[in-house]
Design an enzyme around this catalytic site. Structure first.
Site, PDB file in Angstrom:
ATOM      1  N   CYS A  65       0.836  -1.199   0.000  1.00  0.00           N
ATOM      2  CA  CYS A  65       0.000   0.000   0.000  1.00  0.00           C
ATOM      3  C   CYS A  65       0.871   1.249   0.000  1.00  0.00           C
ATOM      4  O   CYS A  65       1.782   1.388   0.819  1.00  0.00           O
ATOM      5  CB  CYS A  65      -0.914   0.003   1.228  1.00  0.00           C
ATOM      6  SG  CYS A  65      -1.887   1.500   1.416  1.00  0.00           S
ATOM      7  N   CYS A  71      -1.380   6.149   7.094  1.00  0.00           N
ATOM      8  CA  CYS A  71      -2.449   5.755   8.029  1.00  0.00           C
ATOM      9  C   CYS A  71      -1.925   4.846   9.141  1.00  0.00           C
ATOM     10  O   CYS A  71      -2.486   4.809  10.224  1.00  0.00           O
ATOM     11  CB  CYS A  71      -3.619   5.116   7.283  1.00  0.00           C
ATOM     12  SG  CYS A  71      -3.520   3.344   7.040  1.00  0.00           S
ATOM     13  N   CYS A  74      -1.698  -0.778   9.194  1.00  0.00           N
ATOM     14  CA  CYS A  74      -1.149  -2.108   8.902  1.00  0.00           C
ATOM     15  C   CYS A  74       0.293  -2.187   9.406  1.00  0.00           C
ATOM     16  O   CYS A  74       1.247  -1.945   8.659  1.00  0.00           O
ATOM     17  CB  CYS A  74      -1.222  -2.384   7.403  1.00  0.00           C
ATOM     18  SG  CYS A  74      -2.918  -2.494   6.783  1.00  0.00           S
ATOM     19  N   CYS A 152      -7.326   1.586  -0.321  1.00  0.00           N
ATOM     20  CA  CYS A 152      -6.910   0.638   0.719  1.00  0.00           C
ATOM     21  C   CYS A 152      -6.878  -0.765   0.146  1.00  0.00           C
ATOM     22  O   CYS A 152      -7.900  -1.268  -0.350  1.00  0.00           O
ATOM     23  CB  CYS A 152      -7.864   0.700   1.909  1.00  0.00           C
ATOM     24  SG  CYS A 152      -7.462  -0.495   3.214  1.00  0.00           S
ATOM     25  N   GLN A 271     -17.555 -10.879  11.983  1.00  0.00           N
ATOM     26  CA  GLN A 271     -16.108 -10.891  11.755  1.00  0.00           C
ATOM     27  C   GLN A 271     -15.770 -10.178  10.447  1.00  0.00           C
ATOM     28  O   GLN A 271     -16.490 -10.296   9.462  1.00  0.00           O
ATOM     29  CB  GLN A 271     -15.588 -12.328  11.703  1.00  0.00           C
ATOM     30  CG  GLN A 271     -15.606 -13.046  13.039  1.00  0.00           C
ATOM     31  CD  GLN A 271     -14.480 -12.605  13.968  1.00  0.00           C
ATOM     32  OE1 GLN A 271     -13.703 -11.727  13.649  1.00  0.00           O
ATOM     33  NE2 GLN A 271     -14.409 -13.225  15.139  1.00  0.00           N
ATOM     34  N   TYR A 300     -21.780 -13.609  24.373  1.00  0.00           N
ATOM     35  CA  TYR A 300     -21.375 -12.576  23.407  1.00  0.00           C
ATOM     36  C   TYR A 300     -21.695 -13.072  21.989  1.00  0.00           C
ATOM     37  O   TYR A 300     -20.854 -13.027  21.086  1.00  0.00           O
ATOM     38  CB  TYR A 300     -19.881 -12.245  23.524  1.00  0.00           C
ATOM     39  CG  TYR A 300     -19.385 -12.121  24.944  1.00  0.00           C
ATOM     40  CD1 TYR A 300     -19.557 -10.938  25.662  1.00  0.00           C
ATOM     41  CD2 TYR A 300     -18.779 -13.190  25.593  1.00  0.00           C
ATOM     42  CE1 TYR A 300     -19.115 -10.825  26.977  1.00  0.00           C
ATOM     43  CE2 TYR A 300     -18.338 -13.099  26.901  1.00  0.00           C
ATOM     44  CZ  TYR A 300     -18.506 -11.914  27.587  1.00  0.00           C
ATOM     45  OH  TYR A 300     -18.061 -11.822  28.881  1.00  0.00           O
ATOM     46  N   GLU A 321     -26.580 -12.219  24.346  1.00  0.00           N
ATOM     47  CA  GLU A 321     -26.058 -11.013  23.692  1.00  0.00           C
ATOM     48  C   GLU A 321     -26.691  -9.788  24.334  1.00  0.00           C
ATOM     49  O   GLU A 321     -27.879  -9.782  24.640  1.00  0.00           O
ATOM     50  CB  GLU A 321     -26.364 -11.062  22.192  1.00  0.00           C
ATOM     51  CG  GLU A 321     -26.077  -9.796  21.417  1.00  0.00           C
ATOM     52  CD  GLU A 321     -24.626  -9.342  21.526  1.00  0.00           C
ATOM     53  OE1 GLU A 321     -24.417  -8.150  21.822  1.00  0.00           O
ATOM     54  OE2 GLU A 321     -23.717 -10.180  21.332  1.00  0.00           O
ATOM     55  N   ASP A 368     -16.811 -15.535  22.846  1.00  0.00           N
ATOM     56  CA  ASP A 368     -16.069 -14.767  21.857  1.00  0.00           C
ATOM     57  C   ASP A 368     -16.175 -13.296  22.266  1.00  0.00           C
ATOM     58  O   ASP A 368     -16.891 -12.508  21.649  1.00  0.00           O
ATOM     59  CB  ASP A 368     -16.656 -14.987  20.459  1.00  0.00           C
ATOM     60  CG  ASP A 368     -15.824 -14.333  19.364  1.00  0.00           C
ATOM     61  OD1 ASP A 368     -14.771 -13.761  19.692  1.00  0.00           O
ATOM     62  OD2 ASP A 368     -16.234 -14.386  18.191  1.00  0.00           O
ATOM     63  N   CYS A 395      -9.408 -12.419  20.511  1.00  0.00           N
ATOM     64  CA  CYS A 395      -8.765 -11.545  19.520  1.00  0.00           C
ATOM     65  C   CYS A 395      -7.675 -10.695  20.168  1.00  0.00           C
ATOM     66  O   CYS A 395      -7.156  -9.770  19.541  1.00  0.00           O
ATOM     67  CB  CYS A 395      -9.803 -10.646  18.840  1.00  0.00           C
ATOM     68  SG  CYS A 395     -10.680  -9.535  19.968  1.00  0.00           S
TER      69      CYS A 395
END
Length: 438
Positions: A65, A71, A74, A152, A271, A300, A321, A368, A395
């Site tokens: 990129c 930005c 990444c 992007c 996701q 969740y 949830e 999750d 995550c």
């Protein structure tokens, strides 16, 4: 000052050492020798910037990129992909060892992303004026500095096409960026895409959009669902405002996922990497192969995607949830797929799990959670419960490690499977299978 980079940090930065304290250097890679500038102390650690790379890593590549340096979203794009995978597994291993004393040998090989570019199915981009025109971009990490981004390579290509079309139409109609004093103007652009169709949400002030503008946007071939969200909160954590206005097309975005028919509202979580999410959920479901459970609970649960993948392994699956829209969405999806052994409740995860535990036996819990991990109330509920198995999808290695340290009082870690969902970034997903100790 010259420093040698010893390893990579949890956010993708290089780590060197000075006066026996770690120095976090954005953009540096392990085994590189760098000259630094702007060294700043923060008590137990330092931060610095690269002045010059004296000795470059053999694994350093040119970022795909052209805007990567602007930005800075990444943080691993300058590292060869196979080395990104190794670095992520190492970060997970070091973090779990640090917080939970889990040996690195217990972590399986990382599951690679077959499409490390153009994988992201959603963008949430702030809007600003640049040379008299509305443009989209990013706020630099940890700052309020806006950097416009023309393209992007992480986004699904359709997102980029629609983003440019929407900006062209907004500018044609003279739409300006949000003014905090007037509480009007365009604040953010949200685009979500699945299988060639897009759901667009315009986050604005208290503006009434003209029918001409709405018609022009709906004339875009890929836009099948159009919404407006009113957000006038000055320092809003959530991009969306509380007020949602349906502007046209279909209210939900429909798509196929893992053989199931799905539909999703703008605010509902899903996701960001569709293909790898399917790999993630199938891998979690494979841990249950050959087993049959009475009750599985998914905390969740969002729109209930994991519950669908697990429903054939249980007499009943109950999703918990806290967002009412997502619960309504989940019920509709279960009905759409004619699945009658899955239901969803709206409420706090720990409170509802406590209630369900008292009401009947829970054989397996799937969690999750967000990046903040499981809170102390949830950990306490699990330690006091009689739940036999847990599948923890994480995550964030740091919160995962801290949670596992506490859960190991009652549970044994059986399997740890890392998965790369967010290539070019330092983010890593992990599936952890735990069983209650006898």
């Amino acid at each position: 000052m010259r420093l040698k980079i010893e390893k990579m940090g949890i956010n993708g930065e290089g780590i060197a050492y000075y006066q026996k304290k770690p120095v976090f250097i954005e953009g540096a890679l392990p085994q590189e020798l760098v000259e630094i500038k702007d060294l700043q102390g923060y008590g137990t650690y330092y931060k610095a910037r690269i002045e010059k790379i004296v000795k470059e890593s053999r694994d350093r590549i040119r970022p795909a990129c052209a805007f990567a340096h602007r930005c800075r979203a990444c943080s691993m794009m300058h590292l060869a992909y196979e080395k990104q995978l190794k670095a992520k597994r190492d970060i997970l291993a070091q973090t779990l060892m640090k917080y939970a004393k889990i040996e690195p040998s217990r972590i399986e090989e990382i599951i690679a992303n077959e499409q490390p570019l153009h994988y992201r199915n959603q963008c949430k981009l702030p809007l600003q004026m640049e040379q008299g025109k509305l443009c989209s971009g990013m706020y630099l990490p940890g700052s309020n500095y806006f950097a416009s981004v023309k393209n992007c390579v992480i986004h699904d290509p359709l997102i980029e096409t629609v983003r440019k079309e929407v900006l062209h139409i907004l500018n044609k109609h003279g739409i300006k960026a949000y003014d905090y004093h007037k509480k009007s103007g365009m604040r953010s652009l949200i685009i979500r895409t699945f299988q060639g169709k897009c759901q667009v949400t315009l986050v604005s002030g208290e503006d009434v959009l003209t029918q001409e503008l709405i018609a022009d946007l709906l004339d875009c071939e890929a836009i099948v669902s159009l919404w407006q969200s009113i957000n006038t909160v000055k320092k809003s954590v959530d991009v969306f405002g509380k007020k949602m206005i349906f502007l046209g097309g279909a209210k939900q975005l429909r798509f196929l996922f893992g053989g199931y028919r799905m539909q999703i509202n703008p605010r509902s979580f899903f996701q960001l990497n569709t293909k790898q999410a399917e790999v993630l959920y199938q891998k979690a479901a494979s841990l249950l192969t050959g087993k049959r459970y009475g009750t599985i609970v998914e905390a969740y649960s969002g729109i209930g995607a994991i519950s669908l993948f697990l429903h054939e392994h249980a007499d009943q699956v109950i999703g918990i949830e806290s967002i009412a829209d997502a619960v309504q969405n989940a019920h509709a999806i279960a009905s759409l797929n004619h699945i009658d052994n899955v239901k969803f409740v709206c409420g706090d995860a720990a409170e509802e799990l406590t209630y369900l535990s008292k009401k009947g036996k829970i054989d397996l819990l799937v969690v999750d959670p967000p990046r903040s991990g499981l809170d102390y109330a949830m950990i306490g509920t699990l330690l006091q419960s009689k739940i036999q198995e847990i599948i923890y999808i994480s995550c964030n290695p740091a919160t995962l490690g801290k949670n596992l340290d506490l859960l190991q009082q009652r549970y044994e870690v059986k399997t740890i499977i890392p998965i790369d969902l967010f290539s070019q970034t330092a983010a890593i997903e992990a599936i952890v299978h735990l069983k209650r100790k006898r």
